[in-house]
Design a protein around this motif. Structure first.
Motif, PDB file in Angstrom:
ATOM      1  N   ALA A   1       0.823  -1.213   0.000  1.00 37.00           N
ATOM      2  CA  ALA A   1       0.000   0.000   0.000  1.00 37.00           C
ATOM      3  C   ALA A   1       0.854   1.258   0.000  1.00 37.00           C
ATOM      4  CB  ALA A   1      -0.932   0.000   1.214  1.00 37.00           C
ATOM      5  N   CYS A   2       2.063   1.179   0.538  1.00 37.70           N
ATOM      6  CA  CYS A   2       2.979   2.329   0.571  1.00 37.70           C
ATOM      7  C   CYS A   2       3.759   2.472  -0.732  1.00 37.70           C
ATOM      8  CB  CYS A   2       3.967   2.188   1.730  1.00 37.70           C
ATOM      9  SG  CYS A   2       3.241   2.405   3.374  1.00 37.70           S
ATOM     10  N   SER A   3       3.544   1.565  -1.660  1.00 38.31           N
ATOM     11  CA  SER A   3       4.334   1.521  -2.885  1.00 38.31           C
ATOM     12  C   SER A   3       3.554   2.033  -4.091  1.00 38.31           C
ATOM     13  CB  SER A   3       4.792   0.088  -3.166  1.00 38.31           C
ATOM     14  OG  SER A   3       5.550  -0.427  -2.082  1.00 38.31           O
ATOM     15  N   ALA A   4       4.287   2.596  -5.023  1.00 33.32           N
ATOM     16  CA  ALA A   4       3.718   3.071  -6.286  1.00 33.32           C
ATOM     17  C   ALA A   4       4.862   3.445  -7.212  1.00 33.32           C
ATOM     18  CB  ALA A   4       2.821   4.289  -6.056  1.00 33.32           C
ATOM     19  N   GLU A   5       4.589   3.455  -8.508  1.00 34.16           N
ATOM     20  CA  GLU A   5       5.581   3.898  -9.476  1.00 34.16           C
ATOM     21  C   GLU A   5       6.910   3.149  -9.323  1.00 34.16           C
ATOM     22  OE1 GLU A   5       5.071   6.883 -11.880  1.00 34.16           O
ATOM     23  OE2 GLU A   5       3.214   5.794 -11.488  1.00 34.16           O
ATOM     24  N   GLY A   6       6.824   1.889  -8.881  1.00 29.29           N
ATOM     25  CA  GLY A   6       8.023   1.073  -8.780  1.00 29.29           C
ATOM     26  C   GLY A   6       8.873   1.299  -7.544  1.00 29.29           C
ATOM     27  N   GLY A   7       8.384   2.048  -6.568  1.00 29.24           N
ATOM     28  CA  GLY A   7       9.153   2.294  -5.353  1.00 29.24           C
ATOM     29  C   GLY A   7       8.246   2.437  -4.148  1.00 29.24           C
ATOM     30  N   VAL A   8       8.856   2.618  -2.980  1.00 29.93           N
ATOM     31  CA  VAL A   8       8.103   2.819  -1.734  1.00 29.93           C
ATOM     32  C   VAL A   8       8.179   4.302  -1.384  1.00 29.93           C
ATOM     33  CG1 VAL A   8       7.802   2.125   0.660  1.00 29.93           C
ATOM     34  CG2 VAL A   8       8.711   0.485  -1.000  1.00 29.93           C
ATOM     35  N   TYR A   9       7.037   4.906  -1.118  1.00 31.89           N
ATOM     36  CA  TYR A   9       6.962   6.352  -0.938  1.00 31.89           C
ATOM     37  C   TYR A   9       6.522   6.772   0.464  1.00 31.89           C
ATOM     38  CZ  TYR A   9       7.864   7.300  -5.846  1.00 31.89           C
ATOM     39  OH  TYR A   9       8.467   7.396  -7.071  1.00 31.89           O
ATOM     40  N   ALA A  10       6.374   5.816   1.371  1.00 28.95           N
ATOM     41  CA  ALA A  10       5.984   6.175   2.731  1.00 28.95           C
ATOM     42  C   ALA A  10       6.517   5.125   3.699  1.00 28.95           C
ATOM     43  CB  ALA A  10       4.464   6.275   2.853  1.00 28.95           C
ATOM     44  N   LEU A  11       6.860   5.573   4.879  1.00 32.62           N
ATOM     45  CA  LEU A  11       7.263   4.679   5.958  1.00 32.62           C
ATOM     46  C   LEU A  11       6.048   4.387   6.826  1.00 32.62           C
ATOM     47  CD1 LEU A  11      10.552   6.537   6.783  1.00 32.62           C
ATOM     48  CD2 LEU A  11      10.472   4.073   6.377  1.00 32.62           C
ATOM     49  N   PRO A  12       5.746   3.132   7.096  1.00 35.64           N
ATOM     50  CA  PRO A  12       4.568   2.813   7.908  1.00 35.64           C
ATOM     51  C   PRO A  12       4.658   3.418   9.310  1.00 35.64           C
ATOM     52  CG  PRO A  12       5.370   0.861   6.758  1.00 35.64           C
ATOM     53  CD  PRO A  12       6.421   1.920   6.600  1.00 35.64           C
ATOM     54  N   PHE A  13       3.542   3.929   9.801  1.00 35.47           N
ATOM     55  CA  PHE A  13       3.496   4.513  11.144  1.00 35.47           C
ATOM     56  C   PHE A  13       2.584   3.688  12.047  1.00 35.47           C
ATOM     57  CE2 PHE A  13       1.958   8.214  13.924  1.00 35.47           C
ATOM     58  CZ  PHE A  13       2.980   8.033  14.831  1.00 35.47           C
ATOM     59  N   PHE A  14       1.285   3.700  11.769  1.00 38.23           N
ATOM     60  CA  PHE A  14       0.412   2.782  12.501  1.00 38.23           C
ATOM     61  C   PHE A  14      -0.627   2.181  11.564  1.00 38.23           C
ATOM     62  CE2 PHE A  14      -1.778   6.902  13.258  1.00 38.23           C
ATOM     63  CZ  PHE A  14      -3.082   6.593  12.905  1.00 38.23           C
TER      64      PHE A  14
ATOM     65  N   GLY B   1     -18.778 -22.047   4.084  1.00 37.86           N
ATOM     66  CA  GLY B   1     -18.316 -22.707   2.872  1.00 37.86           C
ATOM     67  C   GLY B   1     -17.110 -22.073   2.234  1.00 37.86           C
ATOM     68  N   ARG B   2     -16.651 -20.957   2.805  1.00 37.49           N
ATOM     69  CA  ARG B   2     -15.463 -20.284   2.296  1.00 37.49           C
ATOM     70  C   ARG B   2     -14.326 -20.489   3.279  1.00 37.49           C
ATOM     71  NH1 ARG B   2     -15.566 -18.454  -3.057  1.00 37.49           N
ATOM     72  NH2 ARG B   2     -17.662 -17.654  -3.507  1.00 37.49           N
ATOM     73  N   GLU B   3     -13.149 -20.724   2.766  1.00 40.58           N
ATOM     74  CA  GLU B   3     -12.008 -20.969   3.630  1.00 40.58           C
ATOM     75  C   GLU B   3     -11.547 -19.681   4.291  1.00 40.58           C
ATOM     76  OE1 GLU B   3      -7.424 -22.736   3.358  1.00 40.58           O
ATOM     77  OE2 GLU B   3      -8.777 -22.831   1.625  1.00 40.58           O
ATOM     78  N   GLY B   4     -11.312 -19.770   5.593  1.00 41.49           N
ATOM     79  CA  GLY B   4     -10.718 -18.653   6.308  1.00 41.49           C
ATOM     80  C   GLY B   4     -11.702 -17.600   6.774  1.00 41.49           C
ATOM     81  N   SER B   5     -11.265 -16.813   7.730  1.00 40.68           N
ATOM     82  CA  SER B   5     -12.015 -15.673   8.256  1.00 40.68           C
ATOM     83  C   SER B   5     -10.979 -14.706   8.822  1.00 40.68           C
ATOM     84  CB  SER B   5     -13.005 -16.131   9.333  1.00 40.68           C
ATOM     85  OG  SER B   5     -12.323 -16.734  10.417  1.00 40.68           O
ATOM     86  N   GLY B   6     -11.429 -13.731   9.574  1.00 42.10           N
ATOM     87  CA  GLY B   6     -10.483 -12.812  10.194  1.00 42.10           C
ATOM     88  C   GLY B   6      -9.831 -11.846   9.235  1.00 42.10           C
ATOM     89  N   ARG B   7     -10.576 -11.404   8.241  1.00 46.21           N
ATOM     90  CA  ARG B   7     -10.029 -10.398   7.312  1.00 46.21           C
ATOM     91  C   ARG B   7     -10.373  -8.998   7.803  1.00 46.21           C
ATOM     92  NH1 ARG B   7     -12.146 -14.589   4.443  1.00 46.21           N
ATOM     93  NH2 ARG B   7     -10.658 -15.770   3.190  1.00 46.21           N
ATOM     94  N   SER B   8      -9.499  -8.074   7.487  1.00 37.84           N
ATOM     95  CA  SER B   8      -9.712  -6.687   7.881  1.00 37.84           C
ATOM     96  C   SER B   8      -9.259  -5.760   6.776  1.00 37.84           C
ATOM     97  CB  SER B   8      -8.900  -6.364   9.146  1.00 37.84           C
ATOM     98  OG  SER B   8      -8.806  -4.957   9.331  1.00 37.84           O
ATOM     99  N   GLY B   9     -10.049  -4.736   6.540  1.00 34.91           N
ATOM    100  CA  GLY B   9      -9.602  -3.689   5.649  1.00 34.91           C
ATOM    101  C   GLY B   9      -8.329  -3.066   6.214  1.00 34.91           C
ATOM    102  N   LEU B  10      -7.411  -2.722   5.341  1.00 38.98           N
ATOM    103  CA  LEU B  10      -6.157  -2.114   5.764  1.00 38.98           C
ATOM    104  C   LEU B  10      -6.341  -0.609   5.874  1.00 38.98           C
ATOM    105  CD1 LEU B  10      -3.121  -2.055   6.333  1.00 38.98           C
ATOM    106  CD2 LEU B  10      -2.734  -2.100   3.856  1.00 38.98           C
ATOM    107  N   GLY B  11      -6.263  -0.118   7.080  1.00 40.85           N
ATOM    108  CA  GLY B  11      -6.327   1.310   7.319  1.00 40.85           C
ATOM    109  C   GLY B  11      -5.054   1.762   8.013  1.00 40.85           C
ATOM    110  N   GLY B  12      -5.002   3.028   8.346  1.00 38.01           N
ATOM    111  CA  GLY B  12      -3.853   3.539   9.068  1.00 38.01           C
ATOM    112  C   GLY B  12      -3.204   4.721   8.376  1.00 38.01           C
ATOM    113  N   TRP B  13      -2.104   5.188   8.966  1.00 28.96           N
ATOM    114  CA  TRP B  13      -1.400   6.367   8.469  1.00 28.96           C
ATOM    115  C   TRP B  13       0.093   6.083   8.382  1.00 28.96           C
ATOM    116  CZ3 TRP B  13      -3.455  11.402   7.386  1.00 28.96           C
ATOM    117  CH2 TRP B  13      -4.857  11.422   7.401  1.00 28.96           C
ATOM    118  N   SER B  14       0.718   6.711   7.410  1.00 26.77           N
ATOM    119  CA  SER B  14       2.132   6.501   7.137  1.00 26.77           C
ATOM    120  C   SER B  14       2.869   7.834   7.138  1.00 26.77           C
ATOM    121  CB  SER B  14       2.298   5.799   5.784  1.00 26.77           C
ATOM    122  OG  SER B  14       1.620   4.550   5.773  1.00 26.77           O
TER     123      SER B  14
END
Length: 441
Positions: A146-159, A314-327
């Motif tokens: 999510a912090c990546s674009a244009e072939g590089g990383v443009y943000a450092l994860p914060f929370f 009938g679907r494998e797995g649970s415990g999914r979460s939308g990725l939120g936060g700030w960088s």
């Protein structure tokens, strides 16, 4: 890594004019060229653009982070610039300022969905040249993606922000019911408790015409085994069988009155209010809702449980979460490159322990989340956060706001009943495809 200035008009970034982009001429060089990336040894002052962050006592967190950094680097002073609390206003103000070539702020916090736009429009410094090899492996891969674009990383994860299912454990116990293990079981449980008259609503979530609906829809879509776009980032896949299952279930929640019809107008605070006032059995919300729902004076204090979101039967797995936060982003026009990089890295590394000790935010650094300090806190949110599968929105494109609008508008229409599920998915598919090409919607 050289920077190239592109048109901001195509990205619809806060009304920035073409004149602002060409004021320095058509040939644009790297504004940080010739600056040292080393931590400065002479007295230096940098500016940090940051919206209000709260500590565990609902006080200001930013000064605590600044103080910790200045103890570590006494030669660097950090001047806090208070950013607007509204994310769109925050983004528009920043894009206008940075596009004009302003060196301030040196460092700024940005939403997890900003990197695509900011990278494409040269509004953030590409950070790969300034971190050691293997550095990005310290964080969850979906977050770095999510912090990546244009072939590089443009943000450092914060929370990180992650979503959970909150429930009234006292009411489930009263009716001899377990915590639901699937969405279908949740709907059945909610209907039963609602019919008994113990709550007015079974399940509340964010369904208004805004970004929150995009997150909710992409979560249900992932639960059904689908995604908005394919692995290549350009093939639109939202209209398949998974999309039908996800959107049909969301629509049925309202049609069956498990969720109130007003959910199509709800944002986070509306759902939290409904839950802590005792009107709903279940709540889907972000990590902050744990503290808020157990706050002294609420009807839910001491009566709330929290678990990962369930999945479909009938679907494998649970415990999914939308990725939120700030960088953490670095201004590509900063005149204090070394100081800016030092502070940005502090926030995403050493500062993660300050987050743990002083706030309820989920640290982005994997080692911090798994640390003894984190485990000793006994927070069910932190404990559950370690197990979640993060679902990122398709934000790698500079046209993400248009993509999101197509998703939340279509999903809201289906849930509210103004369009069929089939019609809504068809509209989403064509509009997302057009949005990815930058077409005006």
């Amino acid at each position: 890594m050289p920077l190239s200035r592109r048109s901001l008009l195509a990205g619809s970034l806060g009304g920035v004019t073409a004149a602002a982009l060409t004021a320095c001429g058509s040939e644009v060089t790297d504004p940080v060229a010739g600056q040292s990336a080393a931590v400065p040894t002479e007295p230096t002052t940098i500016t940090w653009w940051c919206h209000r962050l709260t500590d565990r006592r609902n006080g200001e967190l930013a000064p605590l982070l600044i103080a910790a950094f200045e103890r570590r680097h006494p030669q660097i002073r950090v001047r806090l610039l208070k950013a607007p609390s509204d994310t769109d206003t925050n983004r528009a103000t920043l894009t206008t300022q940075i596009a004009s070539g302003s060196p301030s702020p040196d460092v700024f916090l940005g939403d997890v969905v900003w990197p695509g736009q900011f990278a494409y429009n040269s509004l953030a410094l590409p950070l790969d040249p300034y971190v050691p090899q293997g550095h990005w492996k310290k964080y969850p891969k979906p977050l770095i993606d999510a912090c990546s674009a244009e072939g590089g990383v443009y943000a450092l994860p914060f929370f990180i922000d992650e979503s959970f299912l909150y429930y009234r454990k006292d009411l489930l116990a009263k009716h001899g019911l377990r915590v639901p293990r699937s969405w279908e079981e949740l709907a059945h449980t909610a209907a039963k408790v609602r019919r008994a008259g113990d709550v007015g609503h079974g399940f509340v979530w964010q369904g208004s015409v805004y970004e929150g609906m995009t997150v909710n829809f992409t979560e249900f879509l992932a639960d059904a085994g689908g995604s908005v776009v394919g692995p290549d980032g350009s093939t639109v896949t939202v209209g398949g069988s998974a999309g039908t299952q996800a959107l049909s279930f969301m629509r049925e929640l309202v049609a069956s009155k498990v969720s109130p019809s007003a959910v199509t107008t709800y944002i986070e605070q509306d759902t939290l209010d409904a839950f802590i006032s005792g009107r709903s059995l279940f709540l889907r919300n972000w990590a902050y809702a744990w503290g808020a729902s157990n706050a002294e004076g609420t009807k839910t204090a001491g009566r709330v449980g929290v678990v990962p979101r369930p999945g479909f039967e009938g679907r494998e797995g649970s415990g999914r979460s939308g990725l939120g936060g700030w960088s953490v982003f670095v201004n590509p026009h900063t005149r204090e490159l070394g100081g800016a990089l030092a502070f940005a890295r502090f926030l995403s590394e050493e500062g993660q322990q300050v987050l743990l000790r002083e706030s309820s935010y989920i640290p982005a650094l994997t080692s911090a989340l798994n640390s003894r300090t984190a485990r000793q806190l006994g927070s069910p949110v932190l404990d559950n956060a370690r197990t979640l599968e993060l679902v990122a929105r398709p934000s790698g494109t500079q046209y993400y706001p248009k993509v999101s609008k197509a998703l939340y508008t279509g999903a809201n229409s289906a849930v509210g009943g103004s369009a069929s599920v089939r019609e809504s998915l068809s509209a989403m598919e064509s509009e997302v495809r057009a949005a990815l090409k930058g077409a005006v919607l």
